[in-house]
Design a protein around this motif. Structure first.
Motif, mmCIF file in Angstrom:
data_model
loop_
_atom_site.group_PDB
_atom_site.id
_atom_site.type_symbol
_atom_site.label_atom_id
_atom_site.label_comp_id
_atom_site.label_asym_id
_atom_site.label_seq_id
_atom_site.Cartn_x
_atom_site.Cartn_y
_atom_site.Cartn_z
ATOM 1 N N PHE A 30 0.807 -1.216 0.000
ATOM 2 C CA PHE A 30 0.000 0.000 0.000
ATOM 3 C C PHE A 30 0.843 1.270 0.000
ATOM 4 C CE2 PHE A 30 -4.111 1.957 1.601
ATOM 5 C CZ PHE A 30 -4.855 1.467 0.556
ATOM 6 N N GLY A 31 1.708 1.386 1.018
ATOM 7 C CA GLY A 31 2.478 2.614 1.146
ATOM 8 C C GLY A 31 3.282 2.929 -0.108
ATOM 9 N N GLY A 32 3.161 4.162 -0.585
ATOM 10 C CA GLY A 32 3.905 4.591 -1.775
ATOM 11 C C GLY A 32 3.379 4.052 -3.080
ATOM 12 N N PHE A 33 2.215 3.400 -3.072
ATOM 13 C CA PHE A 33 1.741 2.751 -4.290
ATOM 14 C C PHE A 33 1.201 3.735 -5.317
ATOM 15 C CE2 PHE A 33 1.849 -1.807 -4.737
ATOM 16 C CZ PHE A 33 1.403 -1.978 -6.035
ATOM 17 N N GLY A 34 0.945 4.972 -4.886
ATOM 18 C CA GLY A 34 0.515 5.971 -5.863
ATOM 19 C C GLY A 34 1.538 6.152 -6.964
ATOM 20 N N PHE A 35 2.834 6.079 -6.608
ATOM 21 C CA PHE A 35 3.898 6.206 -7.605
ATOM 22 C C PHE A 35 3.824 5.072 -8.618
ATOM 23 C CE2 PHE A 35 5.562 8.852 -4.239
ATOM 24 C CZ PHE A 35 6.254 9.843 -4.909
ATOM 25 N N THR A 36 3.570 3.872 -8.126
ATOM 26 C CA THR A 36 3.535 2.716 -9.011
ATOM 27 C C THR A 36 2.355 2.793 -9.967
ATOM 28 O OG1 THR A 36 4.459 1.471 -7.161
ATOM 29 C CG2 THR A 36 3.707 0.199 -9.047
ATOM 30 N N LEU A 37 1.193 3.159 -9.443
ATOM 31 C CA LEU A 37 0.002 3.265 -10.292
ATOM 32 C C LEU A 37 0.168 4.350 -11.353
ATOM 33 C CD1 LEU A 37 -2.692 2.950 -7.488
ATOM 34 C CD2 LEU A 37 -2.240 1.259 -9.278
ATOM 35 N N GLU A 38 0.679 5.501 -10.945
ATOM 36 C CA GLU A 38 0.862 6.592 -11.900
ATOM 37 C C GLU A 38 1.960 6.245 -12.899
ATOM 38 O OE1 GLU A 38 0.394 10.226 -13.866
ATOM 39 O OE2 GLU A 38 -0.908 9.157 -12.465
ATOM 40 N N GLY A 39 3.040 5.620 -12.391
ATOM 41 C CA GLY A 39 4.133 5.260 -13.286
ATOM 42 C C GLY A 39 3.705 4.274 -14.348
ATOM 43 N N TRP A 40 2.870 3.302 -13.973
ATOM 44 C CA TRP A 40 2.402 2.323 -14.949
ATOM 45 C C TRP A 40 1.636 3.016 -16.075
ATOM 46 C CZ3 TRP A 40 3.252 -2.794 -15.642
ATOM 47 C CH2 TRP A 40 2.449 -3.440 -16.591
ATOM 48 N N ARG A 41 0.767 3.916 -15.702
ATOM 49 C CA ARG A 41 -0.061 4.574 -16.721
ATOM 50 C C ARG A 41 0.761 5.520 -17.598
ATOM 51 N NH1 ARG A 41 -3.850 3.580 -12.640
ATOM 52 N NH2 ARG A 41 -5.822 2.751 -13.442
ATOM 53 N N ARG A 42 1.719 6.207 -17.007
ATOM 54 C CA ARG A 42 2.523 7.164 -17.784
ATOM 55 C C ARG A 42 3.539 6.477 -18.678
ATOM 56 N NH1 ARG A 42 3.720 13.074 -15.433
ATOM 57 N NH2 ARG A 42 1.857 13.341 -14.149
ATOM 58 N N PHE A 43 4.123 5.397 -18.168
ATOM 59 C CA PHE A 43 5.285 4.831 -18.845
ATOM 60 C C PHE A 43 5.010 3.527 -19.582
ATOM 61 C CE2 PHE A 43 7.263 6.757 -14.822
ATOM 62 C CZ PHE A 43 7.351 8.013 -15.399
ATOM 63 N N GLU A 44 3.767 3.056 -19.572
ATOM 64 C CA GLU A 44 3.464 1.735 -20.136
ATOM 65 C C GLU A 44 3.961 1.603 -21.571
ATOM 66 O OE1 GLU A 44 -0.271 -1.391 -20.467
ATOM 67 O OE2 GLU A 44 -0.645 0.703 -19.952
ATOM 68 N N ALA A 45 3.788 2.660 -22.357
ATOM 69 C CA ALA A 45 4.201 2.596 -23.765
ATOM 70 C C ALA A 45 5.707 2.770 -23.935
ATOM 71 C CB ALA A 45 3.467 3.674 -24.565
ATOM 72 N N LEU A 46 6.397 3.166 -22.846
ATOM 73 C CA LEU A 46 7.832 3.446 -22.943
ATOM 74 C C LEU A 46 8.704 2.310 -22.410
ATOM 75 C CD1 LEU A 46 7.735 7.166 -21.688
ATOM 76 C CD2 LEU A 46 7.770 6.358 -24.064
ATOM 77 N N PHE A 47 8.085 1.344 -21.725
ATOM 78 C CA PHE A 47 8.867 0.226 -21.193
ATOM 79 C C PHE A 47 9.453 -0.594 -22.342
ATOM 80 C CE2 PHE A 47 5.706 0.426 -17.545
ATOM 81 C CZ PHE A 47 6.609 0.977 -16.651
#
Length: 466
Positions: free
Chosen positions: A203-220
């Motif tokens: 849970f803790g800090g998971f906002g970064f992971t959720l936002e990162g997935w959406r922003r960077f999905e096409a860049l991985f």
């Protein structure tokens, strides 16, 4: 009911079902009585006989094994209660003669071959008959030797392993897993009901992971699997916090490539800082939505948790160990928020205001401490303004909610104590966590007492650190 609450309700019923099965299995266990083992039985005989001869209450002799060749005996018998009567000299003069006479007498002829004193110590050589009978008792128990009912009245919840979702297991998690599992086995072998619990940080800090997935999905990179992408987001976060927060463009070639790949609009430190500030704000909004149980965020979060758990399972499988319950912080956060709200209402927790900080800083100025230490403590005090804190003895405080209203580790740890008591009713809560968390757990246990989550020493709290 929001999606996160619905999932937690389903999980709660699963925990209850597991508990009912575990309790029933524990009641069916037939273990060798601890008092029937040779040495505990002999100790009980000694205690009975010595207490009867003394005539002033119950004596609890301490018995330790010693080396016969070095000390002239197999056991040393100590009676610390009798040392209060004049110390070692009084013990030797007033008690040693009748103790030796009793042990050399007919009541112990079957067990004791010789008694020898060395100062205030009573060294006992066991008889061959007693040793042979004891060996036979061990042989009769066979594979059950070592099991007993010594802790049959206790229920241990052992919290160990505790990896972080979207990260990798490190040495601390591995140590915690091995120590915690062996400790659980020992308690279970001693007759306790044991719940092995993996308290994952999902849970803790998971906002970064959720936002990162959406922003960077096409860049991985295309060949990256799901959990590898989560680790990449964590790597991005670490690099950005290191450089973007200070408005510095990375000097390391790999870190430059990472910044350029995922923040292509930023080409210098200032623009990188602006892009990162935008990301952090969006990540905070994602976490707020997750806490609120928004369906879209919960669905993605649950998928990510499954990826990490599957990765962790390869390690647990390699060790051939089973952890009973995998319960993340997400399972406890709602209970933690209720604990904080209730504590504010009943005055056991306070909203840390400017006047509280000024009073604490004034107390700092009265202490004989170095200026650097004074400034460090004062900064921590200023940082806590607006947060919810539990005042502890000695002027300590335990922050249980951030100034922006968000839950933190402490919130969820308090919620975990409440939920664990409600569902599993442990007599003992053992946390197998590294020594760097000693201050946290010391304050957590004090806060639990202060907030009424534990009373009259129940449950017993243990931080088993390494």
């Amino acid at each position: 009911m929001n999606e996160l609450a619905r999932r937690n309700e389903v999980r709660r019923r699963e925990v209850q079902a597991f508990r009912d099965e575990a309790v029933a299995a524990h009641r069916r266990r037939a273990l060798p009585p601890f008092g029937d083992y040779p040495l505990p039985k002999l100790k009980a005989r000694l205690a009975d006989a010595l207490s009867a001869r003394w005539g002033r209450g119950r004596l609890e002799p301490q018995i330790e094994t010693i080396d016969r060749e070095q000390f002239g005996g197999d056991l040393v018998v100590k009676l610390p209660q009798l040392l209060r009567d004049g110390g070692p000299k009084g013990f030797i003069a007033n008690h040693l003669p009748w103790i030796v006479a009793l042990l050399e007498g007919p009541d112990f002829a079957d067990a004791i071959a010789r008694v020898e004193t060395k100062g205030m110590y009573v060294n006992v050589t066991l008889s061959d008959r007693w040793l042979l009978d004891s060996a036979q008792a061990v042989a009769d128990l066979g594979a059950r030797f070592g099991l007993s009912d010594a802790q049959a009245a206790r229920t241990f919840l052992v919290d160990y392993s505790s990896p972080n979702v979207a990260k990798v297991l490190h040495a601390g998690h591995i140590r915690s897993t091995i120590i915690g599992h062996v400790l659980s086995n020992l308690h279970e072998g001693s007759g306790a009901l044991v719940y092995r619990v993996n308290h994952i940080n999902d849970f803790g800090g998971f906002g970064f992971t959720l936002e990162g997935w959406r922003r960077f999905e096409a860049l991985f990179p295309e060949d990256m699997a799901g959990n590898e992408r989560l680790l990449e987001i964590y790597r991005i976060r670490r690099v950005m916090e290191k450089h973007a927060g200070a408005g510095i463009w990375p000097e390391d070639a790999e870190e430059q490539a990472l910044a350029a790949r995922y923040f292509p609009e930023a080409r210098d430190g200032a623009r990188l800082k602006a892009a990162w500030q935008d990301f952090v704000a969006a990540a905070d909004a994602r976490f707020a939505a997750l806490e609120a149980g928004a369906g879209e965020e919960v669905a993605l979060w649950a998928l990510m948790v499954e990826w990490s758990l599957a990765d962790f399972e390869t390690f647990y499988d390699a060790l051939n160990l089973r952890i009973d319950l995998v319960l993340g912080e997400s399972f406890y956060f709602d209970a933690g928020d209720r604990v904080v709200d209730e504590s504010l209402a009943n005055g056991r927790a306070v909203l840390y205001a400017r006047e509280h900080a000024d009073a604490d800083i004034a107390r700092l100025d009265a202490l004989d401490i170095q200026p650097a230490e004074r400034e460090k403590r004062a900064e921590a005090i200023e940082k806590d303004i607006g947060a919810v804190v539990v005042p502890l003895e000695g002027g300590e405080r335990y922050v249980v909610r951030r100034a922006d209203g968000r839950s933190i580790y402490a919130t969820r740890d308090l919620g975990a104590i409440r939920v664990r008591r409600e569902l599993l009713d442990p007599t003992d809560l053992s946390y197998v966590v590294g020594q760097e968390q000693r201050v946290h757990f010391d304050r957590l246990f004090k806060a639990a007492q202060a907030l009424g989550l534990a009373e009259a020493g129940m449950p017993h709290f243990h931080h088993v650190w390494f």
